[in-house]
Design a protein around this motif. Sequence first.
Motif, mmCIF file in Angstrom:
data_model
loop_
_atom_site.group_PDB
_atom_site.id
_atom_site.type_symbol
_atom_site.label_atom_id
_atom_site.label_comp_id
_atom_site.label_asym_id
_atom_site.label_seq_id
_atom_site.Cartn_x
_atom_site.Cartn_y
_atom_site.Cartn_z
ATOM 1 N N ASP A 3 -68.532 -18.153 -5.951
ATOM 2 C CA ASP A 3 -68.308 -18.540 -4.559
ATOM 3 C C ASP A 3 -68.380 -20.063 -4.520
ATOM 4 N N LEU A 4 -67.233 -20.698 -4.349
ATOM 5 C CA LEU A 4 -67.125 -22.158 -4.346
ATOM 6 C C LEU A 4 -67.024 -22.673 -2.922
ATOM 7 N N LYS A 5 -67.919 -23.576 -2.577
ATOM 8 C CA LYS A 5 -67.879 -24.254 -1.281
ATOM 9 C C LYS A 5 -67.350 -25.671 -1.503
ATOM 10 N N ILE A 6 -66.261 -25.992 -0.830
ATOM 11 C CA ILE A 6 -65.675 -27.330 -0.889
ATOM 12 C C ILE A 6 -66.100 -28.041 0.393
ATOM 13 N N VAL A 7 -66.956 -29.032 0.252
ATOM 14 C CA VAL A 7 -67.594 -29.677 1.401
ATOM 15 C C VAL A 7 -66.925 -31.012 1.721
ATOM 16 N N ILE A 8 -66.421 -31.125 2.949
ATOM 17 C CA ILE A 8 -65.892 -32.394 3.443
ATOM 18 C C ILE A 8 -67.099 -33.248 3.821
ATOM 19 N N GLY A 9 -67.342 -34.323 3.065
ATOM 20 C CA GLY A 9 -68.577 -35.089 3.210
ATOM 21 C C GLY A 9 -68.594 -36.148 4.292
ATOM 22 N N SER A 10 -67.447 -36.546 4.805
ATOM 23 C CA SER A 10 -67.412 -37.555 5.861
ATOM 24 C C SER A 10 -67.365 -36.879 7.223
ATOM 25 N N THR A 11 -68.046 -37.484 8.178
ATOM 26 C CA THR A 11 -68.048 -36.951 9.545
ATOM 27 C C THR A 11 -67.453 -37.941 10.541
ATOM 28 N N ARG A 12 -66.934 -39.055 10.076
ATOM 29 C CA ARG A 12 -66.344 -40.057 10.971
ATOM 30 C C ARG A 12 -65.157 -39.468 11.726
ATOM 31 N N PRO A 13 -64.985 -39.857 12.980
ATOM 32 C CA PRO A 13 -63.839 -39.356 13.748
ATOM 33 C C PRO A 13 -62.486 -39.694 13.113
ATOM 34 N N SER A 14 -62.382 -40.832 12.468
ATOM 35 C CA SER A 14 -61.099 -41.258 11.885
ATOM 36 C C SER A 14 -60.991 -40.928 10.391
ATOM 37 N N ARG A 15 -61.809 -40.051 9.915
ATOM 38 C CA ARG A 15 -61.896 -39.744 8.492
ATOM 39 C C ARG A 15 -60.598 -39.164 7.927
ATOM 40 N N LYS A 16 -60.442 -39.349 6.618
ATOM 41 C CA LYS A 16 -59.290 -38.808 5.889
ATOM 42 C C LYS A 16 -59.724 -37.682 4.947
ATOM 43 N N GLY A 17 -61.001 -37.387 4.922
ATOM 44 C CA GLY A 17 -61.537 -36.355 4.047
ATOM 45 C C GLY A 17 -60.868 -34.997 4.183
ATOM 46 N N PRO A 18 -60.528 -34.554 5.404
ATOM 47 C CA PRO A 18 -59.873 -33.251 5.505
ATOM 48 C C PRO A 18 -58.568 -33.153 4.705
ATOM 49 N N ALA A 19 -57.784 -34.218 4.641
ATOM 50 C CA ALA A 19 -56.537 -34.177 3.868
ATOM 51 C C ALA A 19 -56.829 -34.039 2.374
ATOM 52 N N VAL A 20 -57.831 -34.761 1.886
ATOM 53 C CA VAL A 20 -58.210 -34.676 0.473
ATOM 54 C C VAL A 20 -58.801 -33.292 0.188
ATOM 55 N N ALA A 21 -59.679 -32.834 1.056
ATOM 56 C CA ALA A 21 -60.316 -31.528 0.864
ATOM 57 C C ALA A 21 -59.320 -30.373 0.957
ATOM 58 N N ASP A 22 -58.316 -30.500 1.817
ATOM 59 C CA ASP A 22 -57.275 -29.466 1.893
ATOM 60 C C ASP A 22 -56.553 -29.322 0.563
ATOM 61 N N TRP A 23 -56.271 -30.444 -0.084
ATOM 62 C CA TRP A 23 -55.644 -30.408 -1.405
ATOM 63 C C TRP A 23 -56.562 -29.712 -2.411
ATOM 64 N N VAL A 24 -57.838 -30.080 -2.424
ATOM 65 C CA VAL A 24 -58.796 -29.448 -3.337
ATOM 66 C C VAL A 24 -58.842 -27.939 -3.074
ATOM 67 N N HIS A 25 -58.891 -27.567 -1.814
ATOM 68 C CA HIS A 25 -58.964 -26.150 -1.446
ATOM 69 C C HIS A 25 -57.703 -25.401 -1.891
ATOM 70 N N ARG A 26 -56.556 -26.008 -1.716
ATOM 71 C CA ARG A 26 -55.296 -25.364 -2.120
ATOM 72 C C ARG A 26 -55.282 -25.085 -3.620
ATOM 73 N N ILE A 27 -55.676 -26.069 -4.410
ATOM 74 C CA ILE A 27 -55.698 -25.896 -5.871
ATOM 75 C C ILE A 27 -56.788 -24.907 -6.271
ATOM 76 N N ALA A 28 -57.970 -25.033 -5.688
ATOM 77 C CA ALA A 28 -59.090 -24.143 -6.043
ATOM 78 C C ALA A 28 -58.798 -22.698 -5.649
ATOM 79 N N SER A 29 -58.085 -22.498 -4.564
ATOM 80 C CA SER A 29 -57.786 -21.140 -4.102
ATOM 81 C C SER A 29 -56.928 -20.362 -5.082
ATOM 82 N N SER A 30 -56.176 -21.074 -5.909
ATOM 83 C CA SER A 30 -55.348 -20.383 -6.893
ATOM 84 C C SER A 30 -55.940 -20.466 -8.303
#
Length: 186
Positions: A3-30
């Motif tokens: 069970d892998l948890k991919i954690v978006i570590g930034s909480t800033r309103p203008s953060r770019k972490g979700p875009a990076v984490a989405d890529w990690v999640h897409r690759i990890a999901s397969s």
Amino acid sequence: MLDLKIVIGSTRPSRKGPAVADWVHRIASSHAGVTAELVDLASFDLPLLDEPNHPAMQKYEHAHTKAWSAKMAEGDAYVFVTPEYDYFAPASLVNALQCLSKEWDRKVAGVVCYGGVSGGLRSAQELRLLIANQGMMPLKQTVPVPFFSGKIEEGTLETNEEMEKGLNGMLDELVLWGEALKPLRG
């Protein structure tokens, strides 16, 4: 399966972490050997170390800490997606790691970092030290995303073959270590 948890570590309103984490999640999901879940740290709204008891006691009084604890306790392995803020990981991620204790024991963690010319490697190095001090096995394989802002188009991170190879290599190691550590958690 881990069970892998991919954690978006930034909480800033203008953060770019979700875009990076989405890529990690897409690759990890397969990726074989893991079931991947994307976890947004911002959704837990964790204040700065507000529990009266030491995290090792697991006597959490606040709903936000109980929710964070429950979600992280589910994981066998983690990938922390972190920016580099002043050569360091964001305080939100450091706080999130420090407000728990036993939930991390004998689990494996990788880091995907993003930043300017260094790709966030300085923050990843500091974060790996904290991960180790929390009782996790930090992978030596780190996946940096340099000059990330120029690689995000309409909320999607544009990657290349080398980035994909690096992430898949880190996930391979994560599975090896995760399976090896599972019996130690009893």
